[in-house]
Design a protein around this motif. Structure first.
Motif, short mmCIF file in Angstrom:
data_model
loop_
_atom_site.label_atom_id
_atom_site.label_comp_id
_atom_site.label_asym_id
_atom_site.label_seq_id
_atom_site.Cartn_x
_atom_site.Cartn_y
_atom_site.Cartn_z
N VAL A 1 -12.45 60.73 118.29
CA VAL A 1 -13.07 60.10 117.13
C VAL A 1 -13.42 58.67 117.52
O VAL A 1 -12.53 57.84 117.77
CB VAL A 1 -12.12 60.11 115.91
N THR A 2 -14.70 58.40 117.59
CA THR A 2 -15.14 57.07 118.04
C THR A 2 -15.27 56.08 116.89
O THR A 2 -15.05 54.88 117.06
CB THR A 2 -16.48 57.18 118.77
N GLU A 3 -15.64 56.59 115.70
CA GLU A 3 -15.78 55.73 114.53
C GLU A 3 -15.27 56.45 113.30
O GLU A 3 -15.46 57.67 113.15
CB GLU A 3 -17.25 55.33 114.32
N ALA A 4 -14.66 55.68 112.41
CA ALA A 4 -14.20 56.20 111.13
C ALA A 4 -14.34 55.10 110.09
O ALA A 4 -13.81 54.00 110.27
CB ALA A 4 -12.75 56.66 111.21
N ASN A 5 -15.05 55.40 109.03
CA ASN A 5 -15.32 54.41 107.98
C ASN A 5 -14.85 54.97 106.65
O ASN A 5 -15.41 55.94 106.13
CB ASN A 5 -16.81 54.09 107.95
N LEU A 6 -13.81 54.36 106.11
CA LEU A 6 -13.23 54.78 104.85
C LEU A 6 -13.54 53.75 103.77
O LEU A 6 -13.11 52.60 103.86
CB LEU A 6 -11.70 54.93 104.99
N THR A 7 -14.32 54.15 102.78
CA THR A 7 -14.70 53.22 101.72
C THR A 7 -13.99 53.49 100.40
O THR A 7 -14.01 52.64 99.51
CB THR A 7 -16.22 53.29 101.49
N ARG A 8 -13.37 54.68 100.28
CA ARG A 8 -12.62 54.96 99.05
C ARG A 8 -11.53 55.97 99.34
O ARG A 8 -11.74 56.96 100.05
CB ARG A 8 -13.54 55.50 97.95
N PHE A 9 -10.34 55.69 98.76
CA PHE A 9 -9.23 56.63 98.89
C PHE A 9 -8.27 56.35 97.74
O PHE A 9 -7.26 55.65 97.90
CB PHE A 9 -8.53 56.48 100.24
N ASP A 10 -8.59 56.86 96.56
CA ASP A 10 -7.83 56.58 95.34
C ASP A 10 -7.25 57.86 94.77
O ASP A 10 -7.97 58.85 94.57
CB ASP A 10 -8.73 55.93 94.29
N LEU A 11 -5.96 57.84 94.47
CA LEU A 11 -5.29 58.97 93.84
C LEU A 11 -4.92 58.61 92.41
O LEU A 11 -4.16 57.66 92.18
CB LEU A 11 -4.03 59.35 94.63
N GLU A 12 -5.46 59.35 91.44
CA GLU A 12 -5.12 59.12 90.03
C GLU A 12 -3.72 59.66 89.77
O GLU A 12 -3.46 60.85 89.99
CB GLU A 12 -6.14 59.81 89.13
N PRO A 13 -2.78 58.81 89.31
CA PRO A 13 -1.39 59.24 89.17
C PRO A 13 -1.18 60.33 88.12
O PRO A 13 -0.28 61.15 88.25
CB PRO A 13 -0.65 57.95 88.79
N GLN A 14 -1.99 60.34 87.07
CA GLN A 14 -1.79 61.31 85.99
C GLN A 14 -2.39 62.67 86.33
O GLN A 14 -1.76 63.71 86.16
CB GLN A 14 -2.41 60.77 84.69
N SER A 15 -3.61 62.68 86.82
CA SER A 15 -4.31 63.95 87.09
C SER A 15 -4.15 64.45 88.52
O SER A 15 -4.53 65.58 88.83
CB SER A 15 -5.80 63.79 86.79
N ASN A 16 -3.61 63.59 89.40
CA ASN A 16 -3.46 63.93 90.82
C ASN A 16 -4.80 64.26 91.49
O ASN A 16 -4.87 65.05 92.43
CB ASN A 16 -2.50 65.12 91.00
N ARG A 17 -5.85 63.61 90.98
CA ARG A 17 -7.17 63.78 91.58
C ARG A 17 -7.40 62.67 92.60
O ARG A 17 -7.26 61.49 92.30
CB ARG A 17 -8.27 63.73 90.53
N LEU A 18 -7.72 63.10 93.84
CA LEU A 18 -7.97 62.15 94.91
C LEU A 18 -9.48 61.96 95.08
O LEU A 18 -10.22 62.92 95.28
CB LEU A 18 -7.37 62.65 96.23
#
Length: 233
Positions: free
Chosen positions: A80-97
């Motif tokens: 893996v030469t490049e990795a760009n993460l712009t969002r990584f949010d987990l909603e505590p109530q619904s467990n939706r990532l």
């Protein structure tokens, strides 16, 4: 004086039972002989067939071994030469990532005599052993002794049920701004030699990544470092 004679003696009556019985015994002997011959022939044919199959298997094994030594196939190398993460949010109530991750891979074919067909590529994203993303990638062919760059994006949302350990890791990653994400690649490869193609192999590629969140001020300007992936045939 009259001489007395005994009762008259008659020759025994001729019967045909013995001949009939003898004829039956002869018929049975012929049948037994025929059946024995069939059994013997069947056993010989089966033995011949088994010997032929064993000979073919041995020949194929010898040919495969010779080709292996001549071609000397080597394992492909992924990074893996490049990795760009712009969002990584987990909603505590619904467990939706909610996630948005783009990846670039460097694929190296080290073989001098073999090209490689990559079929049915698929990339999967994992966090804390929980899969959160899955995306198909384009198939391609790679020539001998060459390096190819490919890329994909994982974005969207999914249900992720983290245990206590996973939630603890997420709090630590959110605080540091660097997320521990695993990416697995699944696909089929076929080696090509001249106009011949091998049967399909299904290697498993696993990449353990530490990706800084681009929008995170706590990341302290950290950058992603190229990471080699583990290849398991």
């Amino acid at each position: 004086m009259a001489v007395g004679y005994g009762p008259p003696i008659y020759p025994p009556a001729q019967t045909y039972h013995s001949q009939a019985r003898r004829g039956g015994e002869v018929g049975c002997s012929v049948c037994r002989c025929f059946l024995n011959c069939l059994g013997c022939c069947g056993g010989c044919i089966l033995s011949i067939v088994c010997n032929i199959l064993i000979g073919i298997a041995v020949c194929l094994g010898v040919v495969a071994l010779i080709l292996w030594f001549i071609l000397r196939p080597n394992v492909v190398k992924f990074q893996v030469t490049e990795a760009n993460l712009t969002r990584f949010d987990l909603e505590p109530q619904s467990n939706r990532l909610h996630y948005n991750l783009s990846l670039s891979f460097s694929v190296r074919n080290p073989n001098q005599r073999l090209g490689i067909h990559y079929d049915r590529l698929e990339a999967r994203g994992y966090y804390g052993d929980q899969r959160f993303a899955e995306v198909d990638m384009k198939s391609f062919y790679q020539g001998r002794k060459s390096t190819k760059e490919i890329g994909t994006e994982l974005n969207g949302e999914s249900l992720v049920l983290l245990g206590s350990g996973g939630r603890k890791d997420l709090r630590e990653d959110r605080k540091s701004g660097v997320y521990r994400i695993d990416v697995k690649l699944r696909f089929k490869i076929r080696f090509k030699f001249g106009f011949l193609n091998s049967w399909a192999f299904k290697p498993k590629i696993k990449c353990h990544l530490k990706v800084p969140l681009s929008s995170s001020g706590s990341a302290g300007g950290l950058q992603f470092h190229p990471t080699k992936c583990h290849v398991d045939l």
